[in-house]
Each structure stands twice: as C-alpha cells, then as structure tokens.
Write an enzyme that holds these catalytic residues in place. Structure first.
Site, PDB file in Angstrom:
ATOM      1  N   ARG A   1      77.538  25.210  53.264  1.00  0.00           N
ATOM      2  CA  ARG A   1      77.893  24.422  54.403  1.00  0.00           C
ATOM      3  C   ARG A   1      77.038  24.859  55.494  1.00  0.00           C
ATOM      4  NH1 ARG A   1      83.871  24.199  56.702  1.00  0.00           N
ATOM      5  NH2 ARG A   1      83.466  26.269  57.523  1.00  0.00           N
TER       6      ARG A   1
ATOM      7  N   HIS B   1      59.458  27.687  67.971  1.00  0.00           N
ATOM      8  CA  HIS B   1      58.263  28.223  67.250  1.00  0.00           C
ATOM      9  C   HIS B   1      58.981  28.158  65.727  1.00  0.00           C
ATOM     10  CE1 HIS B   1      55.382  27.771  70.161  1.00  0.00           C
ATOM     11  NE2 HIS B   1      56.030  28.584  71.020  1.00  0.00           N
TER      12      HIS B   1
ATOM     13  N   LYS C   1      79.015  22.377  61.469  1.00  0.00           N
ATOM     14  CA  LYS C   1      79.428  23.451  62.003  1.00  0.00           C
ATOM     15  C   LYS C   1      78.491  24.061  62.844  1.00  0.00           C
ATOM     16  CE  LYS C   1      82.818  27.133  60.962  1.00  0.00           C
ATOM     17  NZ  LYS C   1      84.046  26.508  61.889  1.00  0.00           N
TER      18      LYS C   1
ATOM     19  N   GLU D   1      91.587  15.909  63.164  1.00  0.00           N
ATOM     20  CA  GLU D   1      91.798  17.267  62.696  1.00  0.00           C
ATOM     21  C   GLU D   1      92.352  18.145  63.907  1.00  0.00           C
ATOM     22  OE1 GLU D   1      88.078  19.685  61.836  1.00  0.00           O
ATOM     23  OE2 GLU D   1      87.046  18.536  63.446  1.00  0.00           O
TER      24      GLU D   1
HETATM   25  N1  PXG Z   1      88.169  22.331  61.687  1.00  0.00           N
HETATM   26  C1  PXG Z   1      87.263  22.767  62.578  1.00  0.00           C
HETATM   27  C2  PXG Z   1      87.048  22.085  63.843  1.00  0.00           C
HETATM   28  C3  PXG Z   1      86.859  24.014  62.542  1.00  0.00           C
HETATM   29  O1  PXG Z   1      86.413  24.770  63.590  1.00  0.00           O
HETATM   30  C4  PXG Z   1      88.040  24.038  60.359  1.00  0.00           C
HETATM   31  C5  PXG Z   1      88.403  22.795  60.515  1.00  0.00           C
HETATM   32  C6  PXG Z   1      88.641  24.734  59.084  1.00  0.00           C
HETATM   33  O2  PXG Z   1      87.660  25.006  58.277  1.00  0.00           O
HETATM   34  P1  PXG Z   1      87.405  26.276  57.144  1.00  0.00           P
HETATM   35  O3  PXG Z   1      86.233  25.817  56.637  1.00  0.00           O
HETATM   36  O4  PXG Z   1      87.633  27.437  57.974  1.00  0.00           O
HETATM   37  O5  PXG Z   1      88.558  26.047  56.378  1.00  0.00           O
HETATM   38  C7  PXG Z   1      87.588  24.931  61.385  1.00  0.00           C
HETATM   39  C8  PXG Z   1      87.108  26.269  61.143  1.00  0.00           C
HETATM   40  C9  PXG Z   1      88.981  30.115  65.737  1.00  0.00           C
HETATM   41  C10 PXG Z   1      87.922  29.478  64.883  1.00  0.00           C
HETATM   42  O6  PXG Z   1      88.816  31.245  66.330  1.00  0.00           O
HETATM   43  C11 PXG Z   1      88.375  28.637  64.167  1.00  0.00           C
HETATM   44  C12 PXG Z   1      87.325  28.053  63.376  1.00  0.00           C
HETATM   45  C13 PXG Z   1      85.861  28.349  63.509  1.00  0.00           C
HETATM   46  C14 PXG Z   1      85.844  29.260  64.623  1.00  0.00           C
HETATM   47  C15 PXG Z   1      86.729  29.722  65.219  1.00  0.00           C
HETATM   48  O7  PXG Z   1      90.053  29.599  65.783  1.00  0.00           O
HETATM   49  N2  PXG Z   1      87.667  27.177  62.490  1.00  0.00           N
END
Ligand code: PXG
Length: 287
Positions: free
Chosen positions: A50, A106, A150, A183
C-alpha cells in the site's frame, strides 16, 4: 530508541530532518502504521504494498525495493528490541526549497522508520463500546487528495478529529463528497444487519484491518456487502464496529445519539475481534 533515517540507525535525539523537507513543508509524502505481535509483523507485505501504491501515484520514486523496505522495518524492531510494537514508516519527497515544485527535491526521498511500544485504547472501550458522531468536514474528494492514498497530508482527518473532540468524542464518521458514509478519522467502519456485514466501497482508505475482517467473514461464510452506505443504515444496524491497525476492532454502540442494536457490543463484533486476535498470533513476518 534508535530511528531508521535514510539507511542508518540514529539515536532519537539525532533523528532530525531538514526544515526544507517537503514532508514538513507540505505534507508531501506517504506513510504506514504497522503493528507487531509477539515478534511477528502483522500484514507487513500488505502495508508495504500500500505504501508503494501511495508513492507511485504521488510520483515519489523510493530507492529501496519492497523487500529492502520490509527488512528495514524488521531491523528497526530488532534494533529497539520491541516484540509488541507500533511501526511508523514515512517516505517524504525529500529536501527541496521553499517552493512547492517537487523537481527541487531532486528525486531523493527521505525514509524514516520509527518503532515504539503501542499505546492502546482503554480496555473499557472494547467492553462497553464507543459513542461516535458524524462531523461536518467531509472526506477529501477522490480527485483532490484521494482517500485511498495514505499521504502525510492528514489535515482533512485532523479537522474532523478537532470537531469530534470539540463535541466530546474521540472518533467520528466522515461522509464523502456525495454525503455517503466514508470512514472515520483513523478507522474504517462496518455495520451488521440481518446477517450481512456491510462496509463502504468508496471515499475511504483501503484499510488493511478492513481487508482482514472481509477475509475472515468470507472464511466463516458471513455474507459481505461493499457498497454505498447512508447514516440511516448505520443508525438502524444491529451492530457497528470500527477497524484500524491501532484500534484493531472496536465496537460502536451509539452514533449521533442513536443507539445501535441493543446498545451493547454485538456478537458478530465480538466474534470478529476474537478471530482477529487469533490471526495476529499466527500470520506475520517473524523476527
Ligand atoms: N482510515 C483512515 C483514514 C486511516 O488513517 C484506517 C482507515 C485504518 O487502516 P488500517 O490499514 O490501519 O487498517 C486508517 C489508519 C491514529 C492513526 O493515530 C490512525 C491511522 C493512521 C495514523 C494514525 O489514530 N489509521
């Protein structure tokens, strides 16, 4: 604590990036949050895949192969002797000048990997379930900053989190630009009603935990539907839960003041959490 910084391990105090780094100046980069359980990195390949998809669209060409990046993650955990941890992988466009032109960087991305012990949500949230609200800030339009990326540009989510906090909640539903449930600020959302598990098909991150839940549902012959979801459908669901790397699976018992089901964490939610926990003890890259 040792931080991986552009191929070297440096002490926390020396882990510094330039103020001209476009990650700092513009949120110009991608990242991943990964977890390890008992010396197993959970879904490492999926996270790195990802990350590289995010970087591909952002046209950030990272010098490490995916395998090298996976090794760097594992090495960071080993360096810090962390068995159960949270790992943040960050790749920025690199050091440029004050202008936003990416050419000025760069083609030398900055790569940072931090591993730390995980801070978990309070246990009582898992037993009692969470109350959440919908906030006014909508999730980014897919042709602006696509929520599937992300990216380090998290202001969209942070604005929503501020609105949630201002109202006394720690997580919130974000709608997409068409008004459908997308979400939460840092988690994906699921509902369960009449034997069917549902989750939004658009406007959201393709969460790794979300995919684990979909796979577990398939394995256990629980019907799944990925499609458009309205708030009404959330309100009338029998069960609701959120998924994310940090939160794992967290039950939701009230949304915008509406009780979900009987107001207690549902049986499918609890079953999913149990199966998820089991998966984390088996799947993963050993170190
Ligand atoms: N949606 C969003 C917008 C996210 O940031 C998820 C879904 C869940 O994805 P995963 O791959 O983890 O199942 C995320 C991920 C925090 C924090 O501090 C949370 C995320 C990323 C960075 C920080 O709560 N969640």
């Amino acid at each position: 604590m040792k931080i991986y910084l552009n191929g070297e391990f440096v002490d926390k105090a020396n882990a510094k990036v330039s103020v001209f780094d476009h990650g700092f100046l513009y949120g110009d980069g991608g990242f991943e949050g990964i977890r390890s359980y008992n010396n197993l990195v959970f879904k490492l390949k999926e996270h790195i895949d990802r990350l590289y998809e995010t970087l591909h669209t952002m046209m950030i060409d990272v010098s490490l192969t995916k395998k090298q990046m996976e090794k760097a993650v594992v090495d960071t955990l080993k360096q810090n002797k962390i068995s159960n941890g949270y790992i943040r992988v960050i790749v920025t466009r690199g050091v440029g000048d004050l202008g936003l032109d990416p050419k000025k960087c760069h083609g030398k991305p900055s790569i940072i990997i931090i591993s730390d012990n995980i801070t978990l949500y309070p246990k009582e949230l898992y037993n009692k379930g969470m109350e959440i609200i919908t906030v006014p800030t909508v999730r980014n339009h897919p042709e602006a900053v696509n929520p599937m990326l992300k990216s380090m540009n998290y202001l969209n989510n942070i604005m929503a989190k501020i609105e949630a906090n201002n109202s006394g909640y720690c997580e919130a539903i974000m709608l997409d630009h068409q008004g459908y449930v997308a979400e939460c600020t840092g988690d994906n959302i699921f509902t369960f009603k009449n034997g069917v598990l549902s989750t939004p098909s658009q406007g959201r991150l393709k969460g790794i935990t979300r995919q684990v839940v979909l796979d577990l549902a398939k394995k256990n012959k629980i019907p799944v539907q990925e499609g458009l979801m309205t708030r009404h459908e959330v309100y009338i669901a029998d069960e609701c839960f959120l998924t994310g790397t940090a939160a794992e699976i967290i039950p939701v018992v009230k949304v915008d003041g509406r009780r979900i089901g009987d107001g207690k964490p549902g049986s499918i939610t609890k079953k999913m959490l149990k199966m998820f926990k089991e998966a984390t003890t088996k799947d993963g890259v050993k170190y």
